[in-house]
Design a protein around this motif. Structure first.
Motif, PDB file in Angstrom:
ATOM      1  N   LEU A 316       0.843  -1.204   0.000  1.00 60.05           N
ATOM      2  CA  LEU A 316       0.000   0.000   0.000  1.00 60.05           C
ATOM      3  C   LEU A 316       0.870   1.243   0.000  1.00 60.05           C
ATOM      4  N   ASP A 351      -4.703  -7.599  -8.253  1.00 56.54           N
ATOM      5  CA  ASP A 351      -5.042  -6.235  -7.836  1.00 56.54           C
ATOM      6  C   ASP A 351      -6.077  -6.204  -6.727  1.00 56.54           C
ATOM      7  N   LYS A 354      -5.412  -4.212  -3.508  1.00 58.72           N
ATOM      8  CA  LYS A 354      -5.470  -2.767  -3.718  1.00 58.72           C
ATOM      9  C   LYS A 354      -6.929  -2.316  -3.842  1.00 58.72           C
ATOM     10  N   ASN A 358      -8.929   0.384  -1.658  1.00 62.47           N
ATOM     11  CA  ASN A 358      -9.603   1.544  -2.258  1.00 62.47           C
ATOM     12  C   ASN A 358     -11.090   1.573  -1.922  1.00 62.47           C
TER      13      ASN A 358
END
Ligand code: ZN
Ligand code: MN
Length: 448
Positions: A316, A351, A354, A358
């Motif tokens: 991150l 992904d 992530k 988010n």
């Protein structure tokens, strides 16, 4: 001439124990009818004997350990004598020469701030200045009297207001992480008292800088913003006095938001005015190494360490790691969501971590009411929608619009709520992201 502020802080933090410091009354007094949360002990009635709250003692040591303090193996309570109507006994039970914790240190950026001591005491009652029948009166509410109160005192190591601000926020986050207080300044469970003086004797090592002969103590500041404003104001006020060749008076001042200024409260008492002596009703405390390591074993991973680990382990950005780690619950939630996602075999998406991060940050997920598994489900659903053939979705929407002329007409006539029926009809045919459906329907109805 160059002037520099020299600042130290004292912070009072109310502990969120079940009961008060020396009696069985609930420690949570917030919103209660005045003087309903009391007993002979916290009212200071003659003959009532205090019994220390074990949890409060352990939590104070826990905080001391989190601030890298030494723990006093022999500690005791002392009486701090002063007369004020919010103090029914005429003294506060506090700690003087043998605080539970001493000589700690906390890093603020690259700079070490020395912690002088962390001690335990009792909170006082609360005065309310008001008017009854045209007469000015002061009312006393003892609901808060005897609530466990930790006092953290730093050395005068701060040289900028920015450093003070960072330290206070860091301290608040640590306290919340430990789960020992809400540290809520609006409710008064965290109260700030910075002390400031100004010098023109600059040194390279701030620890060796000679201290001015006076200091101004700022009392009961109840927000980070007011602390900053009060310190800025004092820096200016004191510097101006020094430039005129005067020495500022040693005193206590408060922040007045109305005047946007600090205002004098009282001349500062010297420590010996309090006539401290050992509290005769409470035996001294002693702690073994085993007891201290037992308490240390309850130390959670602390905020800064956790932010660094989140960055390393989940790749991150520092900023995202910090937002997720704003409080312990959110950080734990994120890690649990990642763990859950890794148990779903069909998910092969580098992904995804992530995206989970988010999603939590941008969609402001209600973590109290959404279990991590549900979050992953929603996330995957949304992703699959974006992969649904857009033209297929548009065809279905065209069909729904044809079959529901009334709803279409209503929408065009300004009854925008009619779109709900259309979205519902589309969802009956295909599982897709309601947001995407809404956008497509809107674009079609705007141009038709
Ligand atoms: Zn009580
Ligand atoms: Mn105190």
């Amino acid at each position: 001439m160059t002037y520099q502020p020299i600042i130290g802080v004292e912070v009072h933090i109310e502990l969120a124990t079940n009961s008060k410091m020396f009696c069985g009354c609930p420690a949570d007094y917030f919103g209660k009818e005045p003087n309903t949360n009391t007993c002979p002990v916290c009212l200071g009635l003659p003959g009532a004997l205090p019994v220390p709250n074990k949890k409060a003692v352990e939590w104070t040591i826990l905080l001391g350990l989190a601030l890298n303090c030494q723990i006093n193996k022999d500690s005791k309570f002392d009486r701090k004598n002063y007369f004020y109507p919010d103090l029914p006994k005429g003294y506060q039970i506090s700690q003087y020469d043998q605080p539970l914790c001493y000589e700690g240190r906390v890093m603020v950026g690259d700079k070490e701030i020395r912690i002088t001591r962390v001690h335990l005491e009792e909170d006082t009652g609360k005065l309310q200045h008001t008017e009854i029948g045209g007469e000015k009166v002061s009312l006393v509410d003892f609901n808060r009297s005897g609530v466990p109160l930790v006092e953290v005192v730093t050395e005068p190591d701060f040289r900028t207001i920015e450093e003070v601000d960072l330290f206070l926020k860091k301290l608040q986050r640590i306290v919340r992480y430990l789960g020992i207080s809400s540290a809520d300044m609006e409710k008064g469970s965290m109260r700030l008292e910075p002390s400031i003086s100004i010098t023109n004797q600059l040194t390279t090592d701030y620890r060796l800088q000679p201290l001015p002969k006076y200091r101004v103590e700022l009392k009961n500041i109840n927000s980070f913003r007011f602390a900053r404003k009060a310190l800025e104001y004092e820096t200016k006020r004191q510097t101006e006095l020094l430039e005129k060749g005067e020495t500022p008076t040693q005193q206590t001042r408060g922040w007045s938001e109305d005047k946007s200024a600090t205002v004098p409260q009282r001349e500062k008492e010297e420590a010996n005015d309090y006539r401290y002596f050992a509290e005769p009703d409470i035996p001294p405390m002693s702690f073994t190494d085993d007891q201290i390591s037992q308490i240390r074993s309850h130390l959670p991973e602390l905020p800064e360490a956790k932010s660094l680990r989140l960055q390393a382990e989940y790749n991150l950005t520092p900023n995202n790691a910090d937002i997720l780690n704003e409080d312990r619950l959110t950080a734990d939630y994120f890690e649990e969501a990642v763990r859950v996602s890794r148990q779903i075999p069909e998910v092969e998406n580098p992904d995804l971590v992530k995206e989970i991060a988010n999603w939590i940050i941008n969609k402001k997920v209600d973590i109290q009411n959404t279990v991590p598994g549900e979050l992953i489900k929603q996330l995957l659903q949304t992703k699959s929608t974006s992969q649904v053939n857009r033209s297929e979705l548009e065809e279905i929407i065209d069909k729904v619009l044809r079959e529901n002329p009334q709803a279409v007409a209503d929408y065009k006539n300004g009854r925008k709520a009619a779109i709900g029926l259309l979205i519902g009809a589309v969802l009956k045919i295909i599982k897709a992201n309601p947001q995407t459906i809404t956008e497509i329907i809107q674009s079609k109805l705007e141009v038709q």
